[in-house]
Design a protein around this motif. Structure first.
Motif, PDB file in Angstrom:
ATOM      1  N   VAL A  98       0.850  -1.155  -0.117  1.00 48.09           N
ATOM      2  CA  VAL A  98       0.065  -0.019   0.000  1.00 48.09           C
ATOM      3  C   VAL A  98       0.852   1.296   0.074  1.00 48.09           C
ATOM      4  CG1 VAL A  98      -1.735   1.195   1.306  1.00 48.09           C
ATOM      5  CG2 VAL A  98      -1.779  -1.369   1.128  1.00 48.09           C
ATOM      6  N   HIS A  99       0.691   2.097  -0.972  1.00 47.10           N
ATOM      7  CA  HIS A  99       1.265   3.225  -1.205  1.00 47.10           C
ATOM      8  C   HIS A  99       0.255   4.492  -0.344  1.00 47.10           C
ATOM      9  CE1 HIS A  99       3.963   6.581  -2.065  1.00 47.10           C
ATOM     10  NE2 HIS A  99       2.655   7.447  -2.885  1.00 47.10           N
ATOM     11  N   TRP A 100       0.429   5.153   0.781  1.00 48.20           N
ATOM     12  CA  TRP A 100      -0.522   6.180   0.932  1.00 48.20           C
ATOM     13  C   TRP A 100      -0.005   7.586   1.237  1.00 48.20           C
ATOM     14  CZ3 TRP A 100       1.726   8.548   5.248  1.00 48.20           C
ATOM     15  CH2 TRP A 100       2.650   8.033   6.020  1.00 48.20           C
ATOM     16  N   GLY A 101      -1.003   8.347   1.552  1.00 46.47           N
ATOM     17  CA  GLY A 101      -0.373   9.803   1.673  1.00 46.47           C
ATOM     18  C   GLY A 101      -1.528  10.466   2.396  1.00 46.47           C
ATOM     19  N   ILE A 102      -1.098  11.773   3.204  1.00 45.22           N
ATOM     20  CA  ILE A 102      -2.210  12.473   3.920  1.00 45.22           C
ATOM     21  C   ILE A 102      -1.839  13.834   3.787  1.00 45.22           C
ATOM     22  CG2 ILE A 102      -2.730  10.414   5.838  1.00 45.22           C
ATOM     23  CD1 ILE A 102      -1.187  12.232   7.700  1.00 45.22           C
ATOM     24  N   ASP A 103      -2.734  14.721   3.659  1.00 42.85           N
ATOM     25  CA  ASP A 103      -2.888  16.256   3.529  1.00 42.85           C
ATOM     26  C   ASP A 103      -3.629  16.635   4.835  1.00 42.85           C
ATOM     27  OD1 ASP A 103      -1.232  16.961   1.072  1.00 42.85           O
ATOM     28  OD2 ASP A 103      -2.413  15.492   0.549  1.00 42.85           O
ATOM     29  N   VAL A 104      -2.911  17.643   5.297  1.00 39.91           N
ATOM     30  CA  VAL A 104      -3.821  18.195   6.514  1.00 39.91           C
ATOM     31  C   VAL A 104      -4.228  19.721   6.342  1.00 39.91           C
ATOM     32  CG1 VAL A 104      -3.815  18.658   9.070  1.00 39.91           C
ATOM     33  CG2 VAL A 104      -2.740  16.685   8.270  1.00 39.91           C
ATOM     34  N   ALA A 105      -5.262  20.351   6.378  1.00 46.09           N
ATOM     35  CA  ALA A 105      -5.699  21.544   6.010  1.00 46.09           C
ATOM     36  C   ALA A 105      -6.599  21.927   7.150  1.00 46.09           C
ATOM     37  CB  ALA A 105      -6.283  21.530   4.689  1.00 46.09           C
ATOM     38  N   ARG A 106      -6.566  23.490   7.156  1.00 43.57           N
ATOM     39  CA  ARG A 106      -7.575  24.147   8.178  1.00 43.57           C
ATOM     40  C   ARG A 106      -9.050  23.526   7.663  1.00 43.57           C
ATOM     41  NH1 ARG A 106      -7.088  28.659  10.821  1.00 43.57           N
ATOM     42  NH2 ARG A 106      -9.292  28.316  11.161  1.00 43.57           N
ATOM     43  N   GLY A 107     -10.033  23.579   8.597  1.00 46.74           N
ATOM     44  CA  GLY A 107     -11.399  22.911   8.287  1.00 46.74           C
ATOM     45  C   GLY A 107     -12.597  23.904   8.675  1.00 46.74           C
ATOM     46  N   GLY A 108     -12.544  25.019   9.162  1.00 47.89           N
ATOM     47  CA  GLY A 108     -13.687  25.820   9.701  1.00 47.89           C
ATOM     48  C   GLY A 108     -13.186  26.895  10.699  1.00 47.89           C
ATOM     49  N   ILE A 109     -14.366  27.204  11.647  1.00 47.20           N
ATOM     50  CA  ILE A 109     -14.097  28.542  12.125  1.00 47.20           C
ATOM     51  C   ILE A 109     -13.582  28.090  13.587  1.00 47.20           C
ATOM     52  CG2 ILE A 109     -15.183  30.646  13.361  1.00 47.20           C
ATOM     53  CD1 ILE A 109     -17.064  30.244  10.971  1.00 47.20           C
ATOM     54  N   VAL A 110     -12.491  28.614  13.974  1.00 49.67           N
ATOM     55  CA  VAL A 110     -12.056  28.542  15.595  1.00 49.67           C
ATOM     56  C   VAL A 110     -12.969  28.829  16.348  1.00 49.67           C
ATOM     57  CG1 VAL A 110     -10.242  29.013  17.222  1.00 49.67           C
ATOM     58  CG2 VAL A 110      -9.701  28.885  14.621  1.00 49.67           C
ATOM     59  N   THR A 111     -13.282  27.887  17.100  1.00 53.46           N
ATOM     60  CA  THR A 111     -14.492  28.354  18.242  1.00 53.46           C
ATOM     61  C   THR A 111     -13.873  28.293  19.718  1.00 53.46           C
ATOM     62  OG1 THR A 111     -15.844  26.959  17.136  1.00 53.46           O
ATOM     63  CG2 THR A 111     -16.605  27.517  19.323  1.00 53.46           C
ATOM     64  N   PRO A 112     -13.916  29.702  20.271  1.00 55.01           N
ATOM     65  CA  PRO A 112     -13.437  29.751  21.744  1.00 55.01           C
ATOM     66  C   PRO A 112     -14.342  29.595  22.687  1.00 55.01           C
ATOM     67  CG  PRO A 112     -14.126  32.101  20.978  1.00 55.01           C
ATOM     68  CD  PRO A 112     -14.579  31.035  19.963  1.00 55.01           C
ATOM     69  N   ARG A 113     -13.770  29.212  23.879  1.00 50.30           N
ATOM     70  CA  ARG A 113     -14.711  29.007  25.196  1.00 50.30           C
ATOM     71  C   ARG A 113     -14.055  29.124  26.446  1.00 50.30           C
ATOM     72  NH1 ARG A 113     -12.951  23.888  23.876  1.00 50.30           N
ATOM     73  NH2 ARG A 113     -12.506  22.492  25.759  1.00 50.30           N
ATOM     74  N   ALA A 114     -14.837  29.062  27.408  1.00 49.84           N
ATOM     75  CA  ALA A 114     -14.063  29.471  28.795  1.00 49.84           C
ATOM     76  C   ALA A 114     -14.160  27.800  29.495  1.00 49.84           C
ATOM     77  CB  ALA A 114     -14.667  30.405  29.687  1.00 49.84           C
ATOM     78  N   GLU A 115     -12.957  27.435  30.235  1.00 55.53           N
ATOM     79  CA  GLU A 115     -13.091  26.232  30.898  1.00 55.53           C
ATOM     80  C   GLU A 115     -12.292  26.322  32.158  1.00 55.53           C
ATOM     81  OE1 GLU A 115     -11.105  22.192  29.584  1.00 55.53           O
ATOM     82  OE2 GLU A 115     -13.101  22.425  28.315  1.00 55.53           O
ATOM     83  N   GLN A 116     -12.908  26.342  33.115  1.00 50.57           N
ATOM     84  CA  GLN A 116     -12.295  26.095  34.467  1.00 50.57           C
ATOM     85  C   GLN A 116     -11.235  27.474  34.678  1.00 50.57           C
ATOM     86  OE1 GLN A 116     -11.036  22.225  34.935  1.00 50.57           O
ATOM     87  NE2 GLN A 116     -13.237  21.523  35.676  1.00 50.57           N
ATOM     88  N   GLY A 117     -11.518  28.454  34.226  1.00 51.67           N
ATOM     89  CA  GLY A 117     -10.630  29.571  34.365  1.00 51.67           C
ATOM     90  C   GLY A 117      -9.626  29.624  33.108  1.00 51.67           C
ATOM     91  N   ALA A 118      -9.652  28.761  32.158  1.00 52.31           N
ATOM     92  CA  ALA A 118      -8.683  28.735  31.186  1.00 52.31           C
ATOM     93  C   ALA A 118      -9.355  29.142  29.854  1.00 52.31           C
ATOM     94  CB  ALA A 118      -8.015  27.428  30.853  1.00 52.31           C
ATOM     95  N   LEU A 119      -8.737  29.653  28.993  1.00 52.07           N
ATOM     96  CA  LEU A 119      -9.240  29.953  27.586  1.00 52.07           C
ATOM     97  C   LEU A 119      -8.932  28.842  26.676  1.00 52.07           C
ATOM     98  CD1 LEU A 119     -10.262  31.871  25.235  1.00 52.07           C
ATOM     99  CD2 LEU A 119      -7.972  32.621  25.248  1.00 52.07           C
ATOM    100  N   CYS A 120     -10.026  28.318  25.865  1.00 52.00           N
ATOM    101  CA  CYS A 120      -9.692  26.980  25.123  1.00 52.00           C
ATOM    102  C   CYS A 120     -10.333  27.601  23.730  1.00 52.00           C
ATOM    103  CB  CYS A 120     -10.543  26.013  25.524  1.00 52.00           C
ATOM    104  SG  CYS A 120      -9.946  25.310  27.071  1.00 52.00           S
ATOM    105  N   LEU A 121      -9.451  27.106  22.757  1.00 52.64           N
ATOM    106  CA  LEU A 121      -9.749  27.459  21.183  1.00 52.64           C
ATOM    107  C   LEU A 121      -9.795  26.070  20.446  1.00 52.64           C
ATOM    108  CD1 LEU A 121      -7.119  30.146  20.869  1.00 52.64           C
ATOM    109  CD2 LEU A 121      -9.669  30.565  21.146  1.00 52.64           C
ATOM    110  N   LEU A 122     -10.832  25.685  19.901  1.00 52.26           N
ATOM    111  CA  LEU A 122     -11.224  24.685  19.094  1.00 52.26           C
ATOM    112  C   LEU A 122     -10.900  24.789  17.615  1.00 52.26           C
ATOM    113  CD1 LEU A 122     -12.024  21.433  19.664  1.00 52.26           C
ATOM    114  CD2 LEU A 122     -14.215  22.180  18.818  1.00 52.26           C
ATOM    115  N   VAL A 123      -9.823  24.241  17.190  1.00 46.94           N
ATOM    116  CA  VAL A 123      -9.464  24.472  15.749  1.00 46.94           C
ATOM    117  C   VAL A 123      -9.584  23.377  15.127  1.00 46.94           C
ATOM    118  CG1 VAL A 123      -7.336  25.493  14.265  1.00 46.94           C
ATOM    119  CG2 VAL A 123      -7.490  25.946  16.697  1.00 46.94           C
TER     120      VAL A 123
END
Length: 465
Positions: free
Chosen positions: A73-98
């Motif tokens: 098997v010859h394989w390959g992968i490409d990773v690219a951005r896929g949408g809007i970054v979503t921020p949230r607060a979690e136990q006093g921390a800033l989290c960003l879902l990318v």
């Protein structure tokens, strides 16, 4: 010669008693000078989480492309951005879902198989301010989540390849980005300082100018939608009526210095608040005090020196004094060939003195009177008794303090309206513990009243300060 002596004495007396009224001031358009004493008020500045998410969203990642062979098997992968970054607060921390898209491709025995995987990297960090006022994101942690793991036969091994690429290539880039992120706190408080520099409209064409001089803040908290910075604003406020917005050639507000404190002590709001009130605004009230429609007897009780009636007034400021033009008519007791007579008098009296605040009112001190009548002989007769006349009329010139204080109260409470900060309406809460007139002066055709305010002025969601 001896017959002329009484006339000369009389003439000399008239000259020494006659005091010329000062010229009225020019009506000024200058802004009210702020008090020298600094005032403090509490506020909350907010840096939207979406603004921080936007920094990550616009960050250009190094492209990720990996290929390899696994048996036939010859394989390959490409990773690219896929949408809007979503921020949230979690136990006093800033989290960003990318979010990301992973395009997987496999080729074996002449057959091709393609699959798109959903993935995201969850970045969490604790926002902190340095003593220099720079926002950093500390202790960044990245978690990788790969979706659609039910890959068919030849592609099953690509799950671990994709996770490895996301963790070791993409997530590392993002962690380094957040670790190096430096955002001056001025960017977070700039919308608030811009709003505080704008005149705040009050009732009766008045406005409040806070004139922020400096801001003290402490470590931010993460709210569901923003980084929340509790701040204390040092200000030199004034109230102007009518409002003087921006004068021609006036310099723009200077940048406000920002200090970061370990702990934020929010002092009680104490303002020495200069309020510029147009004399037009107090003239009707003063006229109601003076113009009663009743004759004012001259002389001591039981003594017939005549009477005058006050018909109308006009107020001016003149060299620091409050100058009152009083239209009068009446009768003045006099003698002709030793026979008592009453002379009619009609004209204008000019009364002026320095306004002074007492426990209950604003009245005039160091009062003088000048006479502008239609009969110079009558003027001379009245001038000889003008000390009594001055005292009697000046006693009527009183501006109740409670009306000025009510105006000041209305001005302060008028602040309790949403403040537009960068398009967001922030609540303003007012708590008054003390409000009292301390000083007053007349200048530029207005009264400038110095009012002591003690209480709280809270801008924004300040319930947790």
């Amino acid at each position: 010669m001896h017959r002329l002596l009484p006339l000369l004495v009389l003439a000399a007396s008239a000259c020494t008693l006659h005091v010329v009224a000062p010229e009225p001031d020019v009506r000024t358009i200058a802004a009210v000078e702020p008090a020298a004493e600094t005032s403090f008020l509490a506020a909350v500045a907010r840096l939207p989480l979406m603004q921080l998410a936007g920094i990550v969203e616009h960050y250009a990642l190094v492209p990720v492309h990996r290929t390899g062979d696994s048996g036939p098997v010859h394989w390959g992968i490409d990773v690219a951005r896929g949408g809007i970054v979503t921020p949230r607060a979690e136990q006093g921390a800033l989290c960003l879902l990318v979010p990301f898209r992973v395009a997987a491709h496999a080729q074996a025995l002449g057959a091709n198989l393609d699959k798109t995987l959903g993935a995201d990297i969850d970045l969490c960090a604790r926002p902190t301010l340095t003593p220099a006022g720079e926002l950093h994101l500390d202790n960044v942690v990245a978690r990788v989540n790969l979706q659609n793991l039910n890959l068919p036969g030849p592609l099953a091994m690509l799950s671990s390849v994709a996770v490895d690429a996301l963790q070791n290539l993409v997530a590392r880039q993002l962690v380094e980005l957040l670790g190096k992120l430096t955002l001056p706190v001025t960017a977070a408080v700039a919308p608030m300082t811009t709003a505080l520099n704008r005149p705040m409209a009050l009732q009766q064409q008045a406005c409040l100018k806070l004139r922020p001089q400096g801001i003290t803040t402490s470590q931010p908290e993460v709210d569901p939608s923003a980084l929340r910075l509790a701040i204390v604003v040092a200000a030199l406020p004034t109230v102007e009526q009518p409002c003087v917005a921006v004068l021609p050639g006036q310099a723009p507000p200077r940048p406000v210095a920002i200090t970061v404190a370990r702990e934020l002590n929010v002092p009680e709001t104490r303002m020495l608040l200069p309020i510029g009130v147009s004399l037009d605004a107090v003239q009707a009230q003063t006229e109601r005090q003076l113009i009663t429609g009743k004759p004012l007897p001259l002389g001591q009780p039981g003594e017939d020196r005549g009477w005058i009636q006050l018909d109308g007034i006009r107020l001016d400021s003149a060299k620091g004094a409050l100058l009152i033009h009083v239209k009068v008519h009446g009768e003045v007791a006099d003698k002709f060939l030793w026979l008592p007579i009453h002379r009619k008098v009609e004209g204008e009296f000019l009364i002026w003195g320095l306004p002074e605040v007492t426990a209950t009112e604003i009245h005039l001190t160091d009062v003088h009177l000048d006479l502008q009548t239609d009969d110079r002989l009558v003027e001379l007769a009245v001038a000889l008794k003008k000390a009594d006349l001055t005292a009697q009329i000046a006693a009527q010139v009183r501006i109740p303090r409670d009306s000025i204080e009510a105006q000041a109260r209305a001005a302060v409470l008028g602040l309790a309206q949403p403040l537009d900060v960068d398009g967001q309406k922030l609540p303003v809460r007012i708590e008054i513990k003390q409000l009292a007139v301390e000083q007053v002066r007349a200048t530029g055709q207005r009264l400038e009243v110095l009012v002591r305010f003690v209480g709280q002025i809270l801008i924004g969601a300040t319930d947790r300060i």
